[in-house]
Motif scaffolding. Structure first.
Motif, short mmCIF file in Angstrom:
data_model
loop_
_atom_site.label_atom_id
_atom_site.label_comp_id
_atom_site.label_asym_id
_atom_site.label_seq_id
_atom_site.Cartn_x
_atom_site.Cartn_y
_atom_site.Cartn_z
N ASP A 1 44.13 26.81 65.56
CA ASP A 1 44.90 28.02 64.17
C ASP A 1 44.22 28.90 63.88
N LYS A 2 44.83 29.52 63.54
CA LYS A 2 44.17 30.88 62.72
C LYS A 2 44.75 30.90 61.22
N VAL A 3 43.49 31.60 61.44
CA VAL A 3 42.99 31.76 59.17
C VAL A 3 42.57 33.17 59.32
N SER A 4 42.74 33.14 57.86
CA SER A 4 42.46 34.77 57.37
C SER A 4 41.30 34.64 55.62
N TYR A 5 40.14 34.60 56.37
CA TYR A 5 39.54 34.30 54.78
C TYR A 5 38.62 35.43 53.92
N GLN A 6 39.11 35.73 52.95
CA GLN A 6 38.03 36.51 52.34
C GLN A 6 36.90 36.39 51.32
N ILE A 7 35.65 36.79 51.57
CA ILE A 7 34.67 36.20 51.17
C ILE A 7 34.33 37.00 49.75
N VAL A 8 33.78 36.52 48.82
CA VAL A 8 33.93 37.07 47.23
C VAL A 8 32.87 36.37 46.91
N VAL B 1 36.93 32.41 49.88
CA VAL B 1 36.00 31.83 49.73
C VAL B 1 34.74 32.28 49.46
N SER B 2 34.05 31.29 49.05
CA SER B 2 32.88 32.10 48.23
C SER B 2 31.48 32.12 49.42
N VAL B 3 30.94 33.10 49.21
CA VAL B 3 30.53 34.04 49.94
C VAL B 3 29.15 32.36 49.87
N THR B 4 28.36 31.42 49.02
CA THR B 4 28.17 30.24 49.19
C THR B 4 28.68 29.10 50.01
N SER B 5 29.25 29.33 50.54
CA SER B 5 30.34 28.21 51.03
C SER B 5 29.89 28.26 52.93
N PRO B 6 30.06 26.99 53.22
CA PRO B 6 29.52 27.29 54.25
C PRO B 6 29.67 28.17 55.67
N ILE B 7 31.24 28.08 55.49
CA ILE B 7 31.86 28.84 56.34
C ILE B 7 31.36 31.18 56.00
N ALA B 8 31.32 31.04 55.33
CA ALA B 8 30.92 32.22 54.50
C ALA B 8 29.65 32.65 54.94
N ARG B 9 28.64 32.03 55.01
CA ARG B 9 26.98 31.81 55.51
C ARG B 9 26.96 31.72 56.90
N ALA B 10 28.14 31.19 57.59
CA ALA B 10 27.99 31.70 59.00
C ALA B 10 28.89 32.20 59.51
N LEU B 11 29.81 33.22 58.75
CA LEU B 11 30.23 34.86 59.34
C LEU B 11 29.62 35.98 59.50
#
Length: 158
Positions: free
Chosen positions: A101-108, A120-130
């Protein structure tokens, strides 16, 4: 007070909400309190109590927004020297390596996060990993359902 990271769009949304609260909501609450007072005895007046509670909420939210905006650090990713790395406010295209699956997120910032809008929040697990990674990198995200691996397809600064 620590700085509150916001995108330009997020800061504008908070300013609009603040303006709405100060110019319209305050007036509505004041009118509701005046109306309730005109009914007489305030000790058993549910309308008055409800209007005062609403006033406390509105004034609290105004103070909260003013505090956030005064501490805001508005970040425009196009002005950063990110060189293709994932940074705050960047939009990241990902592929789930397990499902394809392909997804797009903006880190905010936390106040702007809305998964329905792919923010997604900058504090979320996915943002922290990216954060700090680049296109082509594979990242492991500790999701509630267990670890997931994503490949970064593209990093955009919009």
């Amino acid at each position: 007070m620590t700085s509150v990271p916001l995108t330009k769009f997020g800061a504008e949304l908070l300013k609009e909400e603040l303006h709405q609260l100060k110019t319209k909501e305050r007036r509505i609450v004041i009118d509701a309190i005046a109306e309730a007072r005109s009914h007489g005895d305030l000790s058993e007046n549910a309308e008055y109590d409800a209007a005062k509670e609403r006033q406390a909420f509105v004034e609290g939210r105004i103070a909260e927004l003013e505090g956030k905006l005064s501490a805001a650090q508005i970040i425009d990713p196009t002005t950063l020297d990110a060189e293709g790395r994932v940074v705050f406010a960047a939009t990241v295209d990902l592929e789930d390596l397990e499902s394809g699956d392909k997804v797009s997120y903006q880190i905010v910032g936390t106040d702007e996060a809305d998964l329905k809008l792919s923010k997604v929040s900058v504090t979320s697990p996915i943002a922290r990993a990216l954060i700090g990674k680049s296109a082509g990198d594979v990242v492991e995200v500790q999701a509630p359902a267990g670890p997931r691996e994503y490949e970064i397809l593209e990093v955009r600064y919009v």
